[in-house]
Design an enzyme around this catalytic site. Structure first.
Site, PDB file in Angstrom:
ATOM      1  N   ASP A 169       1.672  -0.478 -17.206  1.00  0.00           N
ATOM      2  CA  ASP A 169       0.657  -1.590 -17.641  1.00  0.00           C
ATOM      3  C   ASP A 169      -0.776  -1.646 -16.942  1.00  0.00           C
ATOM      4  OD1 ASP A 169       1.452  -3.562 -19.329  1.00  0.00           O
ATOM      5  OD2 ASP A 169       2.688  -4.567 -17.828  1.00  0.00           O
ATOM      6  N   LYS A 203       7.786  -4.369 -27.988  1.00  0.00           N
ATOM      7  CA  LYS A 203       7.733  -3.174 -26.949  1.00  0.00           C
ATOM      8  C   LYS A 203       8.889  -2.227 -27.336  1.00  0.00           C
ATOM      9  CE  LYS A 203       4.419  -5.532 -24.167  1.00  0.00           C
ATOM     10  NZ  LYS A 203       4.139  -6.112 -23.165  1.00  0.00           N
ATOM     11  N   GLN A 255       7.283  -8.141 -18.075  1.00  0.00           N
ATOM     12  CA  GLN A 255       6.406  -9.056 -18.891  1.00  0.00           C
ATOM     13  C   GLN A 255       5.849 -10.316 -17.867  1.00  0.00           C
ATOM     14  OE1 GLN A 255       5.683  -8.352 -22.003  1.00  0.00           O
ATOM     15  NE2 GLN A 255       4.494 -10.278 -22.477  1.00  0.00           N
TER      16      GLN A 255
HETATM   17  N1  GUN Z   1       1.968 -10.446 -21.071  1.00  0.00           N
HETATM   18  C1  GUN Z   1       0.631 -10.492 -22.124  1.00  0.00           C
HETATM   19  N2  GUN Z   1       0.415  -9.260 -22.186  1.00  0.00           N
HETATM   20  C2  GUN Z   1       0.761  -8.498 -21.279  1.00  0.00           C
HETATM   21  C3  GUN Z   1       0.876  -7.136 -20.965  1.00  0.00           C
HETATM   22  O1  GUN Z   1       0.118  -6.295 -21.659  1.00  0.00           O
HETATM   23  N3  GUN Z   1       1.775  -6.676 -19.963  1.00  0.00           N
HETATM   24  C4  GUN Z   1       2.652  -7.346 -19.356  1.00  0.00           C
HETATM   25  N4  GUN Z   1       3.366  -6.799 -18.583  1.00  0.00           N
HETATM   26  N5  GUN Z   1       2.699  -8.752 -19.749  1.00  0.00           N
HETATM   27  C5  GUN Z   1       2.029  -9.130 -20.674  1.00  0.00           C
END
Ligand code: GUN
Length: 282
Positions: A119, A52, A96
């Protein structure tokens, strides 16, 4: 032979479009910043967060990283989120998941301001999507809509079947297909006649979490098949929820694993970050 829907190519297109929008904002003196919060050192989460941050670098979005120890308390995390909510320099907040067991994930998701919820997990964002109002949309299903549209397939009026009803993929996926005027059915572990229902689908989105479960006996000739699963097989190779070798000869179009849905999630996160500027202005 099916058209292979290339998530690497399409995600790159989206990141390039985001990059242009970011530089247009920069020309007006507007910087975009994403706060990326990681608690603990889960190896998969560490890799995702790294990717990211790399995507932020590529698109010109500033990433502000918070790497917190595993024993961070819920109160400490909520305090950080409150600080980020009130920081005008931060446009998006990404915490996350999964979080360590002693932290209530729902509480954390609800603490993020819906105006910075890149998100799309906040109940307000999900509610806005369900009643057709603007807001952030969960990145994986939003990416799947882009894969379908950019592969040239129409959604309007089509039979769309989603297997899986998770809050992150299945439910928002169904709402997005509905928003595109698809006729939508959601299937899950208690669905009777799963095969018959799937066989009706012009567009089949598979998010069951079971390696290679969907073979050609579930697929109508010419259907668009989107595989959300990712698993490491006994042969150490990655595979999806769809048995690609069986389905590819009958499908009209299909996403591979890896290189299908996977790369889209981060591209759509970048897209949500750039859209946050307009959402916050309103
Ligand atoms: N963990 C796995 N996929 C995601 C996601 O798309 N966003 C977040 N915040 N955590 C994750």
């Amino acid at each position: 032979m099916a058209q292979i829907i290339d998530g690497k190519v399409i995600s790159k297109q989206i990141k390039d479009e985001v990059k242009e929008k970011v530089s247009a904002y920069k020309a007006q003196g507007i910087e975009i910043s994403l706060a990326v919060v990681l608690v603990g050192n889960d190896p998969a989460s560490t890799v995702y967060v790294g990717n990211k941050k790399k995507a932020c670098e590529y698109t010109g979005i500033n990433s502000v990283s918070y790497e917190l120890p595993e024993d961070t308390t819920e109160a400490e995390l909520l305090e950080l989120i409150d600080k980020l909510n009130n920081d005008d320099k931060i446009n998006g907040i990404l915490v996350q998941l999964p979080l360590p067991k002693h932290i209530d994930e729902d509480k954390v998701i609800k603490a993020i301001s819906p105006l910075k919820d890149v998100d799309g997990f906040h109940p307000m964002s999900v509610g806005a999507l369900s009643i057709g109002q603007p807001g952030f949309v969960s990145c994986t299903p939003a990416g799947i809509i882009e894969l379908i549209k950019r592969s040239g397939a129409d959604i309007e009026g089509k039979e769309c079947v989603v297997i899986g009803r998770s809050n992150i993929v299945g439910k928002p996926m169904a709402l997005l297909l509905l928003r595109e005027n698809g006729t939508v059915t959601i299937c899950h572990s208690r669905t009777k006649n799963l095969k018959e229902v799937c066989k009706r689908a012009d567009i089949l989105v598979v998010a069951i979490g079971r390696p290679k479960m969907i073979d050609k006996s579930y697929v109508k000739d010419g259907a668009v098949v989107i595989d959300v699963g990712i698993h490491r097989g006994a042969d150490n190779k990655l595979c999806g929820d769809v048995d690609f070798a069986s389905v590819e000869p009958v499908a009209g179009a299909i996403t591979p694993v890896p290189g299908g849905v996977g790369p889209m999630t981060i591209a759509m996160l970048m897209n949500n970050c750039v859209n946050s500027v307009a959402i916050q202005k309103k």
